[in-house]
Write a protein that holds these residues in place. Sequence first.
Motif, mmCIF file in Angstrom:
data_model
loop_
_atom_site.group_PDB
_atom_site.id
_atom_site.type_symbol
_atom_site.label_atom_id
_atom_site.label_comp_id
_atom_site.label_asym_id
_atom_site.label_seq_id
_atom_site.Cartn_x
_atom_site.Cartn_y
_atom_site.Cartn_z
ATOM 1 N N ASP A 4 21.158 -36.578 -53.321
ATOM 2 C CA ASP A 4 22.381 -36.393 -52.529
ATOM 3 C C ASP A 4 22.756 -34.912 -52.433
ATOM 4 O OD1 ASP A 4 22.936 -38.992 -51.727
ATOM 5 O OD2 ASP A 4 24.256 -39.411 -53.433
ATOM 6 N N ASP A 5 22.424 -34.149 -53.477
ATOM 7 C CA ASP A 5 22.760 -32.721 -53.510
ATOM 8 C C ASP A 5 21.705 -31.843 -52.858
ATOM 9 O OD1 ASP A 5 25.146 -33.222 -54.846
ATOM 10 O OD2 ASP A 5 24.224 -33.046 -56.826
ATOM 11 N N ILE A 57 13.387 -41.115 -52.341
ATOM 12 C CA ILE A 57 13.085 -40.192 -51.244
ATOM 13 C C ILE A 57 13.182 -40.937 -49.913
ATOM 14 C CG2 ILE A 57 11.257 -38.850 -50.100
ATOM 15 C CD1 ILE A 57 10.293 -37.997 -52.885
ATOM 16 N N LYS A 58 12.547 -42.083 -49.830
ATOM 17 C CA LYS A 58 12.566 -42.866 -48.585
ATOM 18 C C LYS A 58 13.998 -43.261 -48.217
ATOM 19 C CE LYS A 58 10.635 -46.922 -46.336
ATOM 20 N NZ LYS A 58 9.737 -48.081 -46.466
ATOM 21 N N SER A 59 14.761 -43.672 -49.195
ATOM 22 C CA SER A 59 16.149 -44.064 -48.953
ATOM 23 C C SER A 59 16.956 -42.896 -48.373
ATOM 24 C CB SER A 59 16.778 -44.541 -50.264
ATOM 25 O OG SER A 59 18.134 -44.827 -50.089
ATOM 26 N N GLN A 60 16.739 -41.702 -48.910
ATOM 27 C CA GLN A 60 17.452 -40.520 -48.417
ATOM 28 C C GLN A 60 17.021 -40.165 -46.998
ATOM 29 O OE1 GLN A 60 19.851 -38.323 -49.664
ATOM 30 N NE2 GLN A 60 20.234 -39.772 -51.324
ATOM 31 N N LEU A 61 15.731 -40.288 -46.706
ATOM 32 C CA LEU A 61 15.257 -40.011 -45.351
ATOM 33 C C LEU A 61 15.930 -40.944 -44.344
ATOM 34 C CD1 LEU A 61 11.442 -39.506 -46.081
ATOM 35 C CD2 LEU A 61 13.104 -37.721 -45.501
ATOM 36 N N GLU A 97 18.819 -40.091 -41.461
ATOM 37 C CA GLU A 97 18.253 -40.325 -40.133
ATOM 38 C C GLU A 97 17.161 -39.307 -39.800
ATOM 39 O OE1 GLU A 97 21.556 -40.652 -37.405
ATOM 40 O OE2 GLU A 97 22.137 -42.575 -38.254
ATOM 41 N N ILE A 98 16.316 -39.041 -40.794
ATOM 42 C CA ILE A 98 15.148 -38.185 -40.599
ATOM 43 C C ILE A 98 13.978 -39.092 -40.226
ATOM 44 C CG2 ILE A 98 13.503 -36.641 -41.728
ATOM 45 C CD1 ILE A 98 15.860 -35.641 -43.463
#
Length: 85
Positions: free
Chosen positions: A20-21, A51-55, A59-60
């Motif tokens: 998140d940071d 990592i996948k969740s953050q992408l 919306e990457i």
Amino acid sequence: MKSNNNLQHELYDEYNLRFDDYSDTELVDAFNGQVGNGGSGTAKLSYLRAIKSQLIKREIDFSETVGYTKKVILKDKKMYLVENS
């Protein structure tokens, strides 16, 4: 002793909070750090899932990636494969 599912969930939450940071560029660096990095296990699976969740959350577009086989660059919220990586 914690069950594997509980440990995996805790690790996922920990990695997700850390990410998140991260800036988008730092997140892509984390992705690239896994290219050619063999092995498996609870911690690694949780890390990759975070990592996948953050992408997705950011919306990457990572549709051109096939696992962690090639390094990528980020341009306009889209990950592109780096040739010869």
